[in-house]
Design an enzyme around this catalytic site. Structure first.
Site, short mmCIF file in Angstrom:
data_model
loop_
_atom_site.label_atom_id
_atom_site.label_comp_id
_atom_site.label_asym_id
_atom_site.label_seq_id
_atom_site.Cartn_x
_atom_site.Cartn_y
_atom_site.Cartn_z
N ALA A 188 1.51 9.33 -4.95
CA ALA A 188 1.93 10.06 -6.11
C ALA A 188 2.37 11.27 -5.39
CB ALA A 188 0.93 10.44 -6.98
N SER A 195 -0.96 12.95 -9.01
CA SER A 195 -2.08 12.22 -8.59
C SER A 195 -3.23 12.23 -9.54
CB SER A 195 -2.67 12.39 -7.31
OG SER A 195 -3.70 11.62 -6.73
N GLU A 223 -3.11 -1.99 -7.28
CA GLU A 223 -4.05 -1.24 -6.27
C GLU A 223 -5.35 -1.93 -7.02
OE1 GLU A 223 -3.89 2.78 -6.03
OE2 GLU A 223 -1.85 3.08 -5.18
N HIS A 261 -8.16 1.16 -6.89
CA HIS A 261 -8.00 2.47 -7.59
C HIS A 261 -8.61 2.41 -8.98
CE1 HIS A 261 -5.84 6.46 -8.35
NE2 HIS A 261 -6.17 6.01 -9.77
N HIS A 280 -6.07 11.55 -8.53
CA HIS A 280 -7.27 12.01 -8.08
C HIS A 280 -7.35 13.34 -7.76
CE1 HIS A 280 -8.22 8.38 -5.58
NE2 HIS A 280 -7.14 7.85 -5.85
ZN LIG Z 1 -6.12 6.03 -5.49
#
Ligand SMILES: [Zn+2]
Length: 293
Positions: A200, A205, A257, A260, A207
Site C-alpha cells: 500500500a 495501509s 494475501e 493478512h 496496518h
Molecule cells: Zn498486511
C-alpha cells in the site's frame, strides 16, 4: 523451553524447600525450634535462588522468541513481479442499508467500520486509539495495536495452539513513515505498477489502523500450511476477515494475501466469511478501491 524452566522451578525451587522443612519438623532434635528455623531459612534461600533463575530464564526466552518472530519485513515473493494490475471491472452491489460518515479527520467509517483501501486513506498523523498496552511480539510499536483486535487475536492464537498450530504476528501496526519507506523500497525494486499490487502507498495501509495483522511467514506458501488453512476457515469466529481473498484482486486492488487479517468484529466477519467464499469490504459496502493517480 519456558515449560522446562517452570518444571525445574517447581521441582527444585518449591518441592525441595518444602522437603527440608518437613524433615526438620519430623526429625527429633535437642533444640528443635532453632533447627527448624535454620532449615526454614535454608528453604527460603533455595526458593529465592530458583525463583530468580526462573524469572530471568523466562524473560530471556521471551526475548529470543520475540526476536525470532519479527525478524523479517513485509516479505513478498518473486511471483509478485509477474502480477499485473487489473482494472476494477466488476463491482458487486449490496442492498444493505448502511450509515456512511466521513468524520472531521477525513476518515471513511461505515457502520462503525473504518475503511482503508486505495480510495480511502488515513492522514499522516493518524494513530490508533483504544490500544492494547504492551502487546508482545510487535516489532514497531507495542502500544499501537487495537485493544479489542489484539485480545481477539490472543484468543484465536490460544485456540490454535490447543490444536498444535503455531500462529504469530509477523507485522502488526505500521506507521505512515514506515509504510512510506517500505513502499518506496518496493517501487525501487519492482516498479510502481507491480508494487501497487502488493504494497500500500503511505496512508493507504490497513496496518496504520492498528486493526490488521500479517501472520507467520507473509509468503504465498502460508495458504498451504496447516496454520494457513485453519486461519482461512476459522479467523471469522474471532472477528477477522481475509481482507484480500483469492479471485478478488480486481475489487480489492491487491493480490491474494492469505496472511493478512483485518479485524471487523464477529458479526460482520461471519457475514463476509460467507461459508468460505469470502466477500470483500468493497463488495459489502459497495466501494471502490482505486488510486486517483
Ligand atoms: Zn498486511
Amino acid at each position: 523451553m519456558i515449560n522446562f524452566i517452570n518444571i525445574l522451578f517447581y521441582s527444585l525451587g518449591v518441592i525441595l524447600p518444602i522437603l527440608i522443612i518437613v524433615v526438620a519438623l519430623i526429625k527429633p532434635s535437642k533444640n528443635k525450634l532453632k533447627n527448624v528455623l535454620n532449615k526454614f531459612l535454608v528453604a527460603v534461600i533455595i526458593f529465592l535462588i530458583f525463583y530468580i533463575v526462573k524469572v530471568g530464564g523466562i524473560n530471556l526466552m521471551k526475548k529470543i522468541n520475540d526476536n525470532n518472530e519479527i525478524k523479517t519485513e513485509h516479505l513478498t515473493t518473486e511471483t509478485t513481479k509477474n502480477t499485473t494490475t487489473t482494472k476494477n471491472t466488476t463491482k458487486a452491489t449490496t442492498t444493505k442499508e448502511v450509515t456512511v460518515s466521513n468524520n472531521q479527520n477525513g476518515l471513511k467509517i461505515i457502520d462503525g467500520i473504518l475503511i482503508v483501501n486505495k480510495t480511502y486513506s488515513l492522514s499522516k498523523d493518524f494513530i490508533p486509539k483504544n490500544t492494547y498496552k504492551d502487546a508482545t511480539g510487535l516489532k514497531y510499536c507495542s502500544e499501537c495495536i487495537d485493544k479489542e483486535a489484539y485480545e481477539q487475536y490472543k484468543l484465536m492464537k490460544s485456540d490454535a495452539t490447543a490444536l498444535g498450530l503455531n500462529i504469530w504476528i509477523q507485522s502488526g501496526y505500521r506507521s505512515y513513515e514506515l509504510q512510506e519507506s517500505l513502499y518506496n523500497k518496493y517501487v525501487a525494486r519492482d516498479g510502481k505498477t507491480a508494487a501497487d499490487t502488493y504494497s500500500a502507498r503511505p496512508g493507504h495501509s490497513e496496518h496504520q489502523t492498528g486493526l490488521a495483522f500479517d501472520l507467520n511467514s507473509i509468503t504465498d506458501d502460508f495458504q498451504y500450511t496447516d496454520e494457513g488453512k485453519w486461519v482461512n476457515e476459522n479467523a471469522y469466529k474471532y472477528g477477522f476477515i481475509l481482507r484480500y481473498p483469492k479471485g478478488k484482486e480486481s475489487i480489492t486492488g491487491y493480490k491474494y494475501e492469505s496472511w493478512h487479517l483485518r479485524y471487523v468484529g464477529v458479526e460482520l466477519a461471519t457475514k463476509l466469511y460467507n461459508n468460505g467464499d469470502w466477500i470483500t469490504l468493497e463488495e459489502h459496502f459497495n466501494l471502490t478501491s482505486e488510486y486517483k493517480n
